[in-house]
Design an enzyme around this catalytic site. Structure first.
Site, mmCIF file in Angstrom:
data_model
loop_
_atom_site.group_PDB
_atom_site.id
_atom_site.type_symbol
_atom_site.label_atom_id
_atom_site.label_comp_id
_atom_site.label_asym_id
_atom_site.label_seq_id
_atom_site.Cartn_x
_atom_site.Cartn_y
_atom_site.Cartn_z
ATOM 1 N N SER A 68 0.930 -1.252 0.092
ATOM 2 C CA SER A 68 0.020 -0.118 -0.090
ATOM 3 C C SER A 68 0.773 1.412 -0.056
ATOM 4 C CB SER A 68 -0.888 0.000 1.279
ATOM 5 O OG SER A 68 -1.909 -0.918 0.903
ATOM 6 N N TYR A 112 -10.318 2.608 5.823
ATOM 7 C CA TYR A 112 -9.529 2.250 4.848
ATOM 8 C C TYR A 112 -10.249 1.386 3.887
ATOM 9 C CZ TYR A 112 -4.762 1.139 3.101
ATOM 10 O OH TYR A 112 -3.630 0.964 2.568
ATOM 11 N N SER A 113 -10.293 1.538 2.429
ATOM 12 C CA SER A 113 -10.783 0.810 1.588
ATOM 13 C C SER A 113 -9.586 0.998 0.225
ATOM 14 C CB SER A 113 -12.038 1.425 1.109
ATOM 15 O OG SER A 113 -12.500 0.665 0.098
ATOM 16 N N GLY A 167 2.598 -0.998 4.268
ATOM 17 C CA GLY A 167 2.265 -1.882 3.084
ATOM 18 C C GLY A 167 2.322 -3.401 3.421
ATOM 19 N N SER A 184 7.806 -15.840 6.917
ATOM 20 C CA SER A 184 8.019 -17.306 6.761
ATOM 21 C C SER A 184 6.527 -17.862 7.059
ATOM 22 C CB SER A 184 9.003 -17.479 7.874
ATOM 23 O OG SER A 184 8.333 -17.637 9.126
#
Length: 363
Positions: free
Chosen positions: A87, A182-183, A318, A344
Site C-alpha cells: 500500500s 480504509y478501503s 504496506g 515465513s
C-alpha cells in the site's frame, strides 16, 4: 493493502511506546546501531524470515538486516533488495493526483463521476478517495486472501474495473465524508482517474512524473509481471502446515492500491522528496498532510501520527502476500526509516522488536 500479512506491521505504524535513549556505543548521528540490530533480530526471532532497514539521521544513513533471503538457505537478505511494497503504492498515486490538481486538470472536491461518469456514487469526491472517507466497500474483503484461496487466483489477471465492480455491487459502508475507513477500492478508482485524465497507463504516468525525475531506477509498478527482477528475498506462508513460496504472483489484483516493487533506498528518496515539497505544489502539499476531524491520522495517501514520545511522523505501511513494509519520516525529513520484511510460514508478533527499532530512530 488490508490483508492479514500487514496486520503486525500496521501496529508498528504507530504504537512506538519506548522513550529511546540508550548507550552511545556504535552510533550513527545519535542512533545506537546495536539497539537497532537487536530489534531486527527480535523481529526475526518472532517469526519473520528476513528484514532489511535503511535509516537516515540528518546527513548520515546506514543499512541493516537480519534473517535470511530464502527458507533452507543461509543467504542473507540483500541490502539493496527489491520487494513488494504493497500500500505504499497509494502515496505515489495520491502524489500524481495532487500534481494533476495543481495543473488544473482535476478538482480535489469535485465528484469523481465528473471524470468517470457512472462508475461510483455521485456524492463521492476525489478528496474522499485519497482520504479514505468515500464509504466504498473494500473489494479485498470479498477476495480469497487466505493462503489456500489465494493459490487459486495468484496468477490470474484482473482489470481495475472488475475490482471496482466488486465494491459497487455492495452498498456504501457510510455516507461519503462522514467517517474514515480504509478501503483499497478508493485507490483503484484513483488509478482509473489518472488514466482517464492523462490518456496513458497509470504505470507510465507514475514513471514519467515521479520515478524518472527522482531517478528511482529500481522501482516499478508491474501490471502483470509476476516476477521480482533483481536481487530480492522470498516470502512464504503456510498451506496445510507446509511452507509455500508466495514471492511470485500476478500483481494486477493489487494495481493502484498496492502493486509497487521498490527498494529501501528508492522509497527513502521518494518520501524525502515528498515531505520536502519537491513533488506537489505548495497548495497541494498542504492538502497532502492536512488531517481533519473525520480523518485525524490520515491526509491524502499519507499517514500522519504523533508518536507517544511526541515526535510527529509521516509515512505509510504496506502488506501483500509474503511481504510487509513501512516508511516513516519526520516532516523536516531529518529522521527517516524504511523497512521491508518477508514472511515465513511461522506466525508471531514482531511488534516488540519494531517498537525497539522505531523508538531508537525517532524517540
Amino acid at each position: 493493502m488490508g490483508i492479514p500479512m500487514k496486520a503486525a506491521f500496521a501496529v508498528a505504524t504507530l504504537l512506538v511506546a519506548t522513550t529511546g535513549g540508550t548507550a552511545l556505543a556504535d552510533t550513527t548521528a545519535g542512533v545506537d546501531r546495536k539497539v537497532v540490530q537487536q530489534g531486527l533480530d527480535e523481529v526475526v526471532q518472532a517469526g519473520v524470515l528476513g528484514v532489511q532497514l535503511r535509516v537516515t539521521h540528518g546527513w548520515e544513513h546506514f543499512t541493516a538486516r537480519s534473517g535470511t533471503a530464502e527458507l533452507g538457505s543461509n543467504r542473507p537478505v540483500p541490502l539493496n533488495g527489491r520487494f513488494r511494497a504493497g500500500s505504499i503504492t497509494k502515496t505515489f498515486v495520491s502524489t500524481v493526483v495532487l500534481q494533476l490538481v495543481g495543473e488544473g486538470e482535476v478538482d480535489l472536491d469535485a465528484p469523481v463521476v465528473r471524470y468517470l461518469p457512472g462508475l461510483i456514487d455521485q456524492r463521492i469526491t476525489v478528496r474522499h478517495l485519497l482520504q479514505h472517507t468515500s464509504g466504498l466497500y473494500d473489494h479485498n474483503n470479498a477476495l480469497p486472501f487466505d493462503p489456500a484461496g489465494f493459490e487459486q487466483i495468484r496468477y490470474r489477471h484482473w482489470e481495475p474495473e472488475e475490482l471496482v465492480a466488486i465494491s459497487t455491487s455492495r452498498p456504501l459502508e457510510f455516507q461519503p465524508g462522514t467517517k474514515w475507513e480504509y478501503s483499497n477500492t478508493n485507490y483503484v478508482v484513483a488509478g482509473l482517474l489518472i488514466e482517464k485524465i492523462t490518456g496513458r497507463p497509470l504505470e507510465r504516468v507514475v514513471e514519467h512524473r515521479v520515478l524518472k525525475p527522482l531517478r528511482l531506477n529500481d522501482t516499478v509498478l508491474p501490471r502483470d509481471d509476476d516476477r521480482i527482477h533483481g536481487p530480492h528475498a522470498h516470502g512464504y506462508w503456510a498451506i496445510d502446515g507446509k511452507p509455500v513460496d508466495i514471492t511470485r504472483f500476478n500483481p494486477s489484483v493489487f494495481w493502484a492500491e498496492g502493486n509497487i516493487v521498490s527498494t529501501t533506498k528508492d522509497l527513502d528518496t521518494f518520501f524525502a522528496a515528498l515531505a520536502g515539497g519537491r513533488l506537489p505544489g505548495p497548495a497541494q502539499q498542504r492538502e497532502l498532510t492536512r488531517a481533519t476531524a473525520v480523518s485525524p491520522g490520515y491526509g491524502l495517501g499519507l499517514s500522519i501520527q504523533v508518536l507517544p514520545c511526541g515526535t510527529t511522523a509521516w509515512g505509510h505501511d504496506g502488506g501483500v502476500p509474503g511481504f510487509a513494509s513501512l516508511v516513516l519520516t519526520t516532516p523536516d525529513t531529518k529522521k527517516r526509516a524504511v523497512l521491508s520484511a518477508t514472511t515465513s510460514a511461522r506466525v508471531g508478533d514482531p511488534s516488540p522488536g519494531l517498537q525497539k527499532i522505531l523508538g531508537e530512530i525517532f524517540c
